[in-house]
Every structure is written in structure tokens, then in C-alpha cells.
Write a protein that holds these residues in place. Structure first.
Motif, PDB file in Angstrom:
ATOM      1  N   ASP A 282      30.219  38.788  43.690  1.00  0.00           N
ATOM      2  CA  ASP A 282      30.642  39.553  42.518  1.00  0.00           C
ATOM      3  C   ASP A 282      30.443  41.047  42.735  1.00  0.00           C
ATOM      4  O   ASP A 282      30.599  41.840  41.803  1.00  0.00           O
ATOM      5  N   ARG A 314      35.388  45.019  38.472  1.00  0.00           N
ATOM      6  CA  ARG A 314      35.017  43.743  39.101  1.00  0.00           C
ATOM      7  C   ARG A 314      34.771  42.663  38.045  1.00  0.00           C
ATOM      8  O   ARG A 314      35.210  41.517  38.198  1.00  0.00           O
ATOM      9  N   ARG A 315      34.055  43.019  36.989  1.00  0.00           N
ATOM     10  CA  ARG A 315      33.803  42.045  35.922  1.00  0.00           C
ATOM     11  C   ARG A 315      35.105  41.593  35.273  1.00  0.00           C
ATOM     12  O   ARG A 315      35.291  40.404  34.974  1.00  0.00           O
ATOM     13  N   GLU A 318      36.847  39.053  37.472  1.00  0.00           N
ATOM     14  CA  GLU A 318      36.209  37.733  37.395  1.00  0.00           C
ATOM     15  C   GLU A 318      36.506  37.045  36.064  1.00  0.00           C
ATOM     16  O   GLU A 318      36.768  35.837  36.021  1.00  0.00           O
ATOM     17  N   ARG A 323      39.037  36.002  42.150  1.00  0.00           N
ATOM     18  CA  ARG A 323      37.922  35.810  43.081  1.00  0.00           C
ATOM     19  C   ARG A 323      37.759  37.055  43.936  1.00  0.00           C
ATOM     20  O   ARG A 323      38.739  37.688  44.342  1.00  0.00           O
TER      21      ARG A 323
END
Length: 371
Positions: A282, A314-315, A318, A323
Motif C-alpha cells: 500500500d 494511493r488510498r 485501493e 492494486r
């Protein structure tokens, strides 16, 4: 199912081996790695068993054998460190790059080199092998064009950043530079000297960094966008390595491990190894994020803030079901100067605490290939 589960790839590369070098030998009917027979071509499960090894010493058949080369190329594509001091003539003729690379690396330094540095040299060798072998196997043979977006408040860094971009190999790209609070006239010469398409955007000094990055990304004419930080260092295969990783992993967003840091006030380079590479994750270095433009727009782009705009993106990826894959960080160095010059707030002492290695001066990985 991602490419990484279907074919041999660097996924799962082990940075610090726990077993010594084994021999890869031709038995007449196929290859054996130590006492393990290898099918041709090897499967990801076979490669996983080899990950703890420092490397494989290849004992080639003296004469060409049908089907003998391809499994070795597959192992190289997986990043398995291979060595062979004197490859036979048929190998040098069939794959001169593989033969040269295998002959250039010695797995046992025997000269007092610290284990962590020996592991670094091993990983550099692995990256060189995998770059060649993956492309030889047709992975990312025709990489998609990329738009590099860079937001900067510092006109003095623009020329160096563009010169580093100009060094990029094996990829077609354009650049969008967002000037965050100063006019284009201050960087006109650097922009005019740049040999590729470049768009300059003048953004308001009051706009948050993430908003400025999104303004730059909106000017992209390609389907893939990547972020570039104005004061960091990038090796000449940085972009092509990211595209390669996106292809063999099948990831929606890729980036590198944040591994090498130049601490400018101390004139010191540190390397941290707590972030493993070639993994699903992550977290990637913010200055290396690469993703599809459609996905970037779908999730709302970078966060509209001055700090944490990368983490916000990035969050969002996700949360949208995307991915994230982290590839090696050997072709990238982050600069850390005084905190007032940055959007991060970690003290220099933090980087010294987490360092695996510490050197005086600017000491990047050999893969940075500094001029």
C-alpha cells in the motif's frame, strides 16, 4: 489473474539470501538447480524455491542443445542472480547480453565487503538481468507512452530535473511542468533546451500541491501518468523499469521502494532496506507513482492538499479496488534538506535511525548511472 502469477517474474525477489550459491547444470535431459530438477520452462513455484539462494552458477552444455537457453532466460527474467565466468561460444552468440551479464558478477566478494553491500551488488545484478531477459521474452516490448508531471516551487531545480528526464531510455514520453507560483520566463532556457515535448503550466502560489499536480495531469495526452519530484535523482531506466513492473505485475499503480536518501545538510547518503521490493503493497515512493490516466481521473487525482497528496491518491486507488505494486528502488534517490524546503516533516535523525548503510557524500546505487 496478474501476469506475476502466470509467468516467472521478479515478484518475491529476496533481497538478503539465506543460502549460498548453487549450481545450475545441464543433465542431458534438462536443467538441475542443485539437486532439484527444473522443468522447461520453470514455473513461479520453482523460482520461489530458488529465492533463498545467493545465486546460481550456470554450467552450460559445451555445445548448443535445443531448448537449453530458454529456461535460463526465464530464470533471469525472474531476477534469479546468475553467474558464469566463461560462457561457451554458442551462448555468447545466442544471447550476448545474458552471457556478458552472467560473466560480470561474482557472488562471493571475498574482500571484506559488508554483507549488506554484497547484497546490494547482487540486487543490482538481478535488476540488470531481469531488464534484459523480460524484454527478450517480449514483456513490455512496445511500452505505452507516458506523461511525466512535475510541480515545482523552485525554478533553480527545473534545469537539472529536465536534464534527468532527457536521459530516460527505452520509453516515449512527454512532460508537463507546473510552475507553482512563479512565471515561465524564469525557466525558459531550460525548457527550450529540453529535447522532448514539454508543456508549461503556471499555477497559483496559493493552490495546494495536489491541486497543482492535478492541473498538470489534466494536460496529459497519453494514457499513463507518472509523478516526478524536482529535487530527487532518477536513473536513466527509471521510467522503463516502472512500465516493465506494471506489465509483469498487472498492477493498477506502481512505484519504487523509498530506499536511497541523500541527506544534504549532512552530506551523507543512507540506504534503508525495511521496505522490501517486488511486492504487493500500500506504499511506494511518492515521487515515483505511475498509473493509468483513466484511473487517476476516476479516483479524483492527487489529494487537494500540500502534504500527503501522494498517500491520498494511493488510498483512493485501493478503495476503488486497484492494486499497488512496489518494484526496486535502486534507480532513485530522494533528497532531504531542511524541512522548510519540503512537504514532509521527518527529522534527519529519523533517516539515520532506519539506515542499513550510511556513506559520506552522494553514494547512489550503481544503477543510477550518474554522469
Amino acid at each position: 489473474m496478474t501476469v506475476a502469477t502466470e509467468m516467472c517474474s521478479p515478484y518475491g525477489f529476496t533481497r538478503s539470501p539465506t543460502q549460498e550459491t548453487a549450481t545450475l547444470s545441464w543433465s542431458g535431459e534438462g536443467w538441475r538447480a542443485g539437486d532439484r530438477p527444473l522443468p522447461g520452462p520453470p514455473r513461479p513455484a520453482d523460482v520461489e524455491e530458488l529465492r533463498p539462494l545467493r545465486g546460481l552458477t550456470v554450467e552450460w552444455p559445451a555445445r548448443p542443445v535445443a531448448g537449453a537457453l530458454d529456461p535460463v532466460v526465464a530464470l533471469a527474467a525472474a531476477g534469479v542472480p546468475l553467474t558464469c565466468p566463461d560462457p561457451p561460444a554458442w551462448v555468447r552468440e545466442a544471447d550476448p547480453v545474458l552471457a556478458r551479464l552472467a560473466a560480470a558478477w561474482t557472488p562471493e566478494p571475498g574482500d571484506g565487503t559488508p554483507a549488506s553491500v554484497a547484497d546490494l551488488r547482487r540486487e543490482e545484478h538481478s535488476v540488470r538481468l531481469r531488464r534484459h531477459a523480460l524484454r527478450a521474452r517480449g514483456v513490455a516490448a512496445n511500452p505505452a507512452p507516458v506523461t511525466v508531471v512535475m510541480a515545482t516551487r523552485r525554478p533553480q531545480y527545473v534545469g537539472d530535473a529536465l536534464r534527468q528526464m532527457a536521459r530516460q531510455r527505452g520509453v516515449d514520453f512527454e512532460v508537463v511542468v507546473a510552475l507553482h507560483g512563479f512565471p515561465a520566463a524564469r525557466v525558459r532556457q531550460a525548457v527550450e533546451e529540453f529535447p522532448r515535448p514539454v508543456t508549461v503550466v503556471e499555477a497559483s502560489e496559493r493552490a495546494p500541491l495536489g491541486t497543482v499536480l492535478n492541473e498538470a495531469a489534466a494536460r496529459a495526452s497519453t494514457g499513463i501518468v507518472t509523478k516526478w519530484d524536482d529535487d530527487d535523482w532518477y536513473g536513466p531506466e527509471h521510467l522503463s523499469d516502472l512500465l516493465l513492473a506494471m506489465t509483469y505485475s498487472g498492477a493498477d499503480l506502481v512505484g519504487t521502494a523509498p530506499e536511497f536518501f541523500y541527506l544534504q545538510p549532512l552530506d551523507a547518503t543512507i540506504r534503508r532496506t525495511d521496505y522490501s521490493s517486488e511486492v504487493w503493497t500500500d506504499h511506494v515512493a511518492g515521487g515515483t507513482i505511475l498509473l493509468g490516466r483513466d484511473l487517476l481521473e476516476e479516483v479524483g487525482g492527487f489529494g487537494p492538499q500540500d502534504r500527503g497528496e501522494d498517500a491520498h491518491l494511493r488510498r483512493s486507488v485501493e478503495e476503488a479496488g486497484g492494486r499497488i505494486y512496489r518494484t526496486h528502488g535502486l534507480g532513485y534517490v530522494l533528497r532531504r534538506s531542511l524541512s522548510a524546503d519540503h512537504t514532509w516533516n521527518l527529522p534527519l535523525a529519523h533517516f539515520l535511525r532506519v539506515a542499513t548503510n550510511q556513506w559520506r557524500g552522494f553514494r547512489p546505487s550503481l544503477l543510477l548511472d550518474t554522469p
